[in-house]
Write an enzyme that holds these catalytic residues in place. Sequence first.
Site, mmCIF file in Angstrom:
data_model
loop_
_atom_site.group_PDB
_atom_site.id
_atom_site.type_symbol
_atom_site.label_atom_id
_atom_site.label_comp_id
_atom_site.label_asym_id
_atom_site.label_seq_id
_atom_site.Cartn_x
_atom_site.Cartn_y
_atom_site.Cartn_z
ATOM 1 N N ASP A 119 -18.936 53.300 -1.341
ATOM 2 C CA ASP A 119 -17.962 52.242 -1.099
ATOM 3 C C ASP A 119 -17.048 52.515 0.086
ATOM 4 O OD1 ASP A 119 -18.875 50.713 -3.183
ATOM 5 O OD2 ASP A 119 -17.461 51.541 -4.637
ATOM 6 N N PHE A 127 -21.273 42.786 -3.692
ATOM 7 C CA PHE A 127 -20.395 41.884 -2.945
ATOM 8 C C PHE A 127 -19.484 41.077 -3.876
ATOM 9 C CE2 PHE A 127 -23.391 41.561 1.005
ATOM 10 C CZ PHE A 127 -23.084 42.869 1.319
ATOM 11 N N LYS A 128 -19.582 41.287 -5.176
ATOM 12 C CA LYS A 128 -18.753 40.540 -6.135
ATOM 13 C C LYS A 128 -18.665 39.067 -5.706
ATOM 14 C CE LYS A 128 -17.057 44.230 -8.590
ATOM 15 N NZ LYS A 128 -17.584 45.348 -7.796
ATOM 16 N N ALA A 144 -18.275 35.366 -5.290
ATOM 17 C CA ALA A 144 -17.410 34.540 -6.143
ATOM 18 C C ALA A 144 -16.959 33.290 -5.411
ATOM 19 C CB ALA A 144 -16.200 35.357 -6.588
ATOM 20 N N ILE A 159 -18.244 29.062 -4.015
ATOM 21 C CA ILE A 159 -18.973 27.883 -4.492
ATOM 22 C C ILE A 159 -20.472 28.081 -4.232
ATOM 23 C CG2 ILE A 159 -16.993 26.391 -4.055
ATOM 24 C CD1 ILE A 159 -18.523 25.302 -1.594
ATOM 25 N N ASN A 197 -22.887 26.639 -2.466
ATOM 26 C CA ASN A 197 -23.434 26.651 -1.115
ATOM 27 C C ASN A 197 -23.135 27.970 -0.393
ATOM 28 O OD1 ASN A 197 -24.764 25.194 1.116
ATOM 29 N ND2 ASN A 197 -22.759 25.297 2.109
ATOM 30 N N GLN A 223 -12.197 56.908 -11.803
ATOM 31 C CA GLN A 223 -11.486 55.899 -12.595
ATOM 32 C C GLN A 223 -11.325 56.299 -14.059
ATOM 33 O OE1 GLN A 223 -12.219 51.557 -11.996
ATOM 34 N NE2 GLN A 223 -13.685 52.206 -10.470
ATOM 35 N N SER A 241 -16.609 58.379 -18.618
ATOM 36 C CA SER A 241 -17.558 59.475 -18.797
ATOM 37 C C SER A 241 -18.977 58.916 -18.748
ATOM 38 C CB SER A 241 -17.306 60.167 -20.148
ATOM 39 O OG SER A 241 -18.526 60.498 -20.790
ATOM 40 N N ALA A 242 -19.832 59.571 -17.951
ATOM 41 C CA ALA A 242 -21.208 59.096 -17.787
ATOM 42 C C ALA A 242 -21.950 59.134 -19.125
ATOM 43 C CB ALA A 242 -21.928 59.958 -16.751
#
Lengths: 213, 213
Positions: free
Chosen positions: B12, B60-61, B63, B65, B67, B173, B176-177
């Site tokens: 990121d 890319f989240k 979000a 419309i 088109n 964050q 735990s995996a």
Amino acid sequence: MRPRSRLVVALDDVSLERALELANLIPEADALKINYPLVLRHGLESVRKLSKLNTVICDFKVADIDNTNRLIAEAAFEAGAKALIAHAFVGSDALGACVDVANRFDAFIIAVVEMSHPGAVEHIQPRTDELVRTALKAGVGGFVAPGTRPERIAHVRKLVGNKLIFAPGIGTQGGSARDAVDAGADFVIVGRSIYGAKDPVGTARKIISEVKS
Amino acid sequence: MRPRSRLVVALDDVSLERALELANLIPEADALKINYPLVLRHGLESVRKLSKLNTVICDFKVADIDNTNRLIAEAAFEAGAKALIAHAFVGSDALGACVDVANRFDAFIIAVVEMSHPGAVEHIQPRTDELVRTALKAGVGGFVAPGTRPERIAHVRKLVGNKLIFAPGIGTQGGSARDAVDAGADFVIVGRSIYGAKDPVGTARKIISEVKS
């Protein structure tokens, strides 16, 4: 950002060359709104170049966690954008991260609390009031309210006092510029109806006179 | 996309050079997740180059419309991405536009129905069940569920049957995996804990052995 012509030209699906041409042809526009389709093709260079011609609003619909939102906002404002459109539904910390960056750049955040497409009624519209509260607390400078539903613009206007309201969905999506302004929008955002028109300049001027009359 | 190592490396906030280096150093990763901070700096070239080394998920989240979502999805998949993360919050038409494009490219959409940051409890978590319904109807191939809240992964797992679940928020964050996989995640998404580590390869291998044990 004060409303003069009240017109924001959306350059969502055009080449950078055409975007620059339209920016030069329509200097009366209060701002240019650009989106990822343009930036993915041409990079942040598109923001840099367009922001020399007019105020640029990056319509990135930012909707990530706080850390990523911060990085996206920094990229947009460093490139010259004066406003950034971000989603309120990701919560106060994530939206607040955008506002913090905007404040450092003397820019502002426009919060999405409603949208212009049919699917907006499913999850966004039922929470508009709560989204407005989140956005006001976060310190945004403006709001998006749907040009396709003037009654929703009026509703958002009641909630946000004198904050700026931007109304997309005018023209191709079915909204009327005059109705949007009458309902309380400060700016109408028009894209396809202008850049897809045979006479983009004439169409832009017609919209400007429509919202001024 | 089948879970093997179960690790998705999030790139990121690194340079493209470093991203390519990490992609080469950690071939065991099932995929690489990249986001706008990288793409805004280096363009879709970053997707093209990384997709030669491993499966790329464009986070890319999305979000917007329908088109605009369609245009963003086309850009991501044309550049080589195999999956795209999109918000269910924007409704069935907007999410469906992403799915339509993914199907044309033999790729898939991963829907956000929960998030890993604190602010996600404000507007997203209260609607997770409805968001899952929207996403299932739209035909997505996977879901994002928060690695920071294993009980929410378990909840999403109950709703989505055998669809893929991707859990971000592991490490920095607080997630735990092991807990995420035990709760039902197919993949853990790990970013800062790997690319910020003195020994990224060792850290990646440790996570892989943790989720396999």
